[in-house]
Design a protein around this motif. Structure first.
Motif, PDB file in Angstrom:
ATOM      1  N   LYS A  48       1.172  -1.588   0.019  1.00 49.43           N
ATOM      2  CA  LYS A  48       0.540   0.392  -0.206  1.00 49.43           C
ATOM      3  C   LYS A  48       0.898   0.636  -0.122  1.00 49.43           C
ATOM      4  O   LYS A  48       0.293   2.344  -0.622  1.00 49.43           O
ATOM      5  CB  LYS A  48      -0.979  -0.292   1.220  1.00 49.43           C
ATOM      6  CG  LYS A  48      -2.127  -1.248   1.006  1.00 49.43           C
ATOM      7  CD  LYS A  48      -3.051  -0.840   0.027  1.00 49.43           C
ATOM      8  CE  LYS A  48      -3.490  -2.182   0.310  1.00 49.43           C
ATOM      9  NZ  LYS A  48      -4.607  -2.601   1.501  1.00 49.43           N
ATOM     10  N   VAL A  49       2.101   0.967  -0.044  1.00 46.39           N
ATOM     11  CA  VAL A  49       2.769   2.031   0.069  1.00 46.39           C
ATOM     12  C   VAL A  49       4.403   2.371   0.786  1.00 46.39           C
ATOM     13  O   VAL A  49       4.724   0.772   1.172  1.00 46.39           O
ATOM     14  CB  VAL A  49       2.651   3.164   1.715  1.00 46.39           C
ATOM     15  CG1 VAL A  49       3.509   4.450   1.875  1.00 46.39           C
ATOM     16  CG2 VAL A  49       1.651   2.982   2.456  1.00 46.39           C
ATOM     17  N   VAL A  50       4.878   2.466  -0.244  1.00 45.51           N
ATOM     18  CA  VAL A  50       6.543   2.340  -0.891  1.00 45.51           C
ATOM     19  C   VAL A  50       7.153   3.419  -0.138  1.00 45.51           C
ATOM     20  O   VAL A  50       6.939   4.368   0.187  1.00 45.51           O
ATOM     21  CB  VAL A  50       6.973   2.613  -2.054  1.00 45.51           C
ATOM     22  CG1 VAL A  50       8.007   2.025  -2.375  1.00 45.51           C
ATOM     23  CG2 VAL A  50       5.619   1.327  -3.195  1.00 45.51           C
ATOM     24  N   ILE A  51       8.426   2.869   0.831  1.00 46.96           N
ATOM     25  CA  ILE A  51       9.360   3.457   1.623  1.00 46.96           C
ATOM     26  C   ILE A  51      10.892   4.221   0.631  1.00 46.96           C
ATOM     27  O   ILE A  51      11.541   2.250   0.658  1.00 46.96           O
ATOM     28  CB  ILE A  51       9.623   4.048   3.088  1.00 46.96           C
ATOM     29  CG1 ILE A  51       8.188   3.459   3.311  1.00 46.96           C
ATOM     30  CG2 ILE A  51      10.292   4.605   3.128  1.00 46.96           C
ATOM     31  CD1 ILE A  51       8.198   3.364   4.983  1.00 46.96           C
ATOM     32  N   LEU A  52      10.958   5.022  -0.123  1.00 48.11           N
ATOM     33  CA  LEU A  52      12.170   4.987  -0.472  1.00 48.11           C
ATOM     34  C   LEU A  52      13.595   5.618   0.259  1.00 48.11           C
ATOM     35  O   LEU A  52      13.009   6.663   0.408  1.00 48.11           O
ATOM     36  CB  LEU A  52      11.930   5.758  -2.531  1.00 48.11           C
ATOM     37  CG  LEU A  52      13.434   5.696  -2.905  1.00 48.11           C
ATOM     38  CD1 LEU A  52      13.469   4.730  -4.167  1.00 48.11           C
ATOM     39  CD2 LEU A  52      12.904   7.022  -4.101  1.00 48.11           C
ATOM     40  N   THR A  53      14.394   4.818   0.220  1.00 46.35           N
ATOM     41  CA  THR A  53      15.550   5.552   1.257  1.00 46.35           C
ATOM     42  C   THR A  53      17.203   4.943  -0.397  1.00 46.35           C
ATOM     43  O   THR A  53      16.930   4.368  -0.263  1.00 46.35           O
ATOM     44  CB  THR A  53      15.537   4.558   2.176  1.00 46.35           C
ATOM     45  OG1 THR A  53      16.327   5.851   3.154  1.00 46.35           O
ATOM     46  CG2 THR A  53      16.052   3.303   2.422  1.00 46.35           C
ATOM     47  N   GLY A  54      18.401   5.351   0.578  1.00 46.66           N
ATOM     48  CA  GLY A  54      19.092   4.634   0.150  1.00 46.66           C
ATOM     49  C   GLY A  54      19.840   3.982   1.424  1.00 46.66           C
ATOM     50  O   GLY A  54      19.910   4.475   2.524  1.00 46.66           O
ATOM     51  N   GLY A  55      20.847   3.028   0.724  1.00 49.73           N
ATOM     52  CA  GLY A  55      21.710   2.605   1.501  1.00 49.73           C
ATOM     53  C   GLY A  55      22.872   3.303   2.156  1.00 49.73           C
ATOM     54  O   GLY A  55      23.517   4.155   1.487  1.00 49.73           O
ATOM     55  N   ALA A  56      23.888   2.382   2.996  1.00 50.80           N
ATOM     56  CA  ALA A  56      24.737   3.034   3.701  1.00 50.80           C
ATOM     57  C   ALA A  56      25.727   2.805   2.400  1.00 50.80           C
ATOM     58  O   ALA A  56      25.858   2.916   1.612  1.00 50.80           O
ATOM     59  CB  ALA A  56      25.086   2.013   4.879  1.00 50.80           C
ATOM     60  N   ASP A  57      27.008   3.917   2.453  1.00 52.50           N
ATOM     61  CA  ASP A  57      28.080   4.064   2.284  1.00 52.50           C
ATOM     62  C   ASP A  57      29.476   3.391   2.348  1.00 52.50           C
ATOM     63  O   ASP A  57      29.081   2.065   3.391  1.00 52.50           O
ATOM     64  CB  ASP A  57      28.432   5.469   2.663  1.00 52.50           C
ATOM     65  CG  ASP A  57      29.672   5.319   3.329  1.00 52.50           C
ATOM     66  OD1 ASP A  57      29.298   4.275   4.571  1.00 52.50           O
ATOM     67  OD2 ASP A  57      29.770   6.120   3.899  1.00 52.50           O
ATOM     68  N   LYS A  58      30.206   2.916   1.377  1.00 52.55           N
ATOM     69  CA  LYS A  58      30.795   1.863   1.511  1.00 52.55           C
ATOM     70  C   LYS A  58      31.846   1.592   2.860  1.00 52.55           C
ATOM     71  O   LYS A  58      32.340   0.806   3.589  1.00 52.55           O
ATOM     72  CB  LYS A  58      32.267   2.128   0.092  1.00 52.55           C
ATOM     73  CG  LYS A  58      33.047   3.401   0.912  1.00 52.55           C
ATOM     74  CD  LYS A  58      33.706   3.456  -1.216  1.00 52.55           C
ATOM     75  CE  LYS A  58      35.032   4.250  -1.002  1.00 52.55           C
ATOM     76  NZ  LYS A  58      35.959   4.770  -2.254  1.00 52.55           N
ATOM     77  N   LYS A  59      31.516   2.523   3.716  1.00 53.08           N
ATOM     78  CA  LYS A  59      32.244   2.974   5.352  1.00 53.08           C
ATOM     79  C   LYS A  59      30.769   1.945   5.780  1.00 53.08           C
ATOM     80  O   LYS A  59      31.242   1.602   7.068  1.00 53.08           O
ATOM     81  CB  LYS A  59      32.658   3.884   5.824  1.00 53.08           C
ATOM     82  CG  LYS A  59      34.044   4.289   4.960  1.00 53.08           C
ATOM     83  CD  LYS A  59      34.239   6.284   5.810  1.00 53.08           C
ATOM     84  CE  LYS A  59      35.923   5.921   4.593  1.00 53.08           C
ATOM     85  NZ  LYS A  59      36.385   7.529   5.194  1.00 53.08           N
ATOM     86  N   GLY A  60      29.744   1.888   6.104  1.00 56.28           N
ATOM     87  CA  GLY A  60      28.772   1.294   6.556  1.00 56.28           C
ATOM     88  C   GLY A  60      27.940   2.412   7.043  1.00 56.28           C
ATOM     89  O   GLY A  60      27.307   1.549   8.241  1.00 56.28           O
ATOM     90  N   ASN A  61      28.224   3.832   6.551  1.00 60.06           N
ATOM     91  CA  ASN A  61      27.383   4.877   7.418  1.00 60.06           C
ATOM     92  C   ASN A  61      25.848   5.115   6.657  1.00 60.06           C
ATOM     93  O   ASN A  61      25.752   4.878   5.713  1.00 60.06           O
ATOM     94  CB  ASN A  61      28.344   5.652   7.743  1.00 60.06           C
ATOM     95  CG  ASN A  61      26.848   7.043   8.078  1.00 60.06           C
ATOM     96  OD1 ASN A  61      25.992   6.958   8.023  1.00 60.06           O
ATOM     97  ND2 ASN A  61      28.425   8.389   7.940  1.00 60.06           N
ATOM     98  N   GLU A  62      25.047   4.698   7.719  1.00 64.98           N
ATOM     99  CA  GLU A  62      23.719   3.937   6.977  1.00 64.98           C
ATOM    100  C   GLU A  62      22.844   5.402   7.090  1.00 64.98           C
ATOM    101  O   GLU A  62      21.994   6.403   6.169  1.00 64.98           O
ATOM    102  CB  GLU A  62      22.541   3.704   8.020  1.00 64.98           C
ATOM    103  CG  GLU A  62      22.882   2.337   8.180  1.00 64.98           C
ATOM    104  CD  GLU A  62      22.635   1.764   9.176  1.00 64.98           C
ATOM    105  OE1 GLU A  62      20.958   1.844   9.216  1.00 64.98           O
ATOM    106  OE2 GLU A  62      22.631   1.047   9.766  1.00 64.98           O
TER     107      GLU A  62
END
Ligand code: CO8
Length: 264
Positions: A48-62
């Motif tokens: 019903k709902v889509v949440i779009l977000t970004g993944g962590a960088d290569k150092k694991g910083n979310e």
């Protein structure tokens, strides 16, 4: 999918752009995958709902980056024709985010620059973590926003502020983005996903078909004159009156019980 992950739980999809080496910059492959997954989601009744977000960088910083723009290393040698094709490649999934029957929420967890700001603006709602930043740095690169930024930014924050952001390439923080109406909410970064999911759950608990119709009414009416837009709304209102959810929702109110809303 190489650059996206999809997780679905309780009618809420979390779609994460994952290009850690490039701060989730959008390249052709990612745009094609986005188009593919949004097509799949549109056909699914269990989302019903889509949440779009970004993944962590290569150092694991979310919380480093939502999307740091279109991929500059791909664009650097573009001819005019290739640039146009790239723009259209984004335009199709961006319009899906804007017009699909599911509600789309951008959970902005860091840099939302260039194409990153633009993809967030294609979503229905934006929630930003307190460390997020927004900007359209394209004119500093000798180009213009080409994923709808000149149009959607002006519609969201007004022409004067859109021109200032695009002409200066200034990056603004989440609070300023909230102040000018670019984002709906700013929350501490640790609360970003829980806040987005809470809002998504609230939306998913309402009449999904009615929400899809309301979304279409808002989107389509925005570019119409008010008289025709209100007439269109009346027609769409009539359509919602022929649904199970309308009968159930109103009966439940009168009978003082919780409605069982099922149309979608
Ligand atoms: N494209 C490609 N790679 C990128 C991008 C990008 N947009 N952004 C970051 N990266 C890469 C960097 O090159 C770097 O790679 P490597 O580690 O291999 O050197 C890695 O991600 C990490 O980035 P930084 O080392 O630069 O990280 P910092 O913390 O120092 O800086 C910034 C973070 C401020 C976000 C910085 O990376 C930056 O300024 N990025 C570019 C932001 C930008 O200008 N975005 C707009 C791009 S243009 C655009 O989006 C146009 C959209 C419309 C296109 C329409 C076509 C028709």
């Amino acid at each position: 999918m190489n650059n996206l992950t999809l997780a679905v739980e309780n009618e809420i999809a979390v779609l994460t752009i994952t290009r850690p080496a490039a701060l989730n910059a959008l390249n052709s492959e990612t745009l094609d995958e986005l188009n593919e997954v949004l097509t799949e989601i549109e056909a699914r009744d269990d989302i019903k709902v889509v949440i779009l977000t970004g993944g962590a960088d290569k150092k694991g910083n979310e919380f480093k980056s939502f999307v740091a723009g279109a991929d500059i290393s791909e664009m650097v040698n573009f001819t005019a024709a290739q640039a146009r094709a790239f723009g259209m490649r984004a335009s199709v999934p961006f319009f899906k985010l804007m017009n699909m029957r599911q509600v789309t929420i951008a959970a902005v967890n860091g840099f939302a620059l260039g194409g990153g700001c633009e993809i967030s603006m294609a979503c229905d709602i934006r929630i930003a973590s307190d460390n997020a930043s927004f900007g359209q740095p394209e004119t500093g690169l000798g180009i213009i926003p080409g994923f709808g930024g000149t149009q959607r930014l002006a519609r969201l924050v007004g022409m004067g502020r859109a021109k200032e952001l695009i002409f200066t390439c200034d990056t603004i923080d989440a609070q300023e983005a909230y102040r000018i109406g670019l984002v709906n909410k700013v929350v501490p970064k640790e609360e970003l996903m829980s806040t987005a999911k809470e809002m998504a759950a609230k939306i998913a608990s309402k009449a999904s078909y009615a929400i899809a119709v309301a979304k279409a009414a808002i989107n389509n009416g925005y570019d119409m004159d008010i008289k025709n837009a209100v007439e269109m709304e009346a027609n769409l209102f009539g359509i919602t009156c022929s649904t199970h959810d309308k009968t159930e929702g109103m009966s439940a109110f009168l009978e003082r019980r919780k409605p069982d809303l099922t149309d979608f």
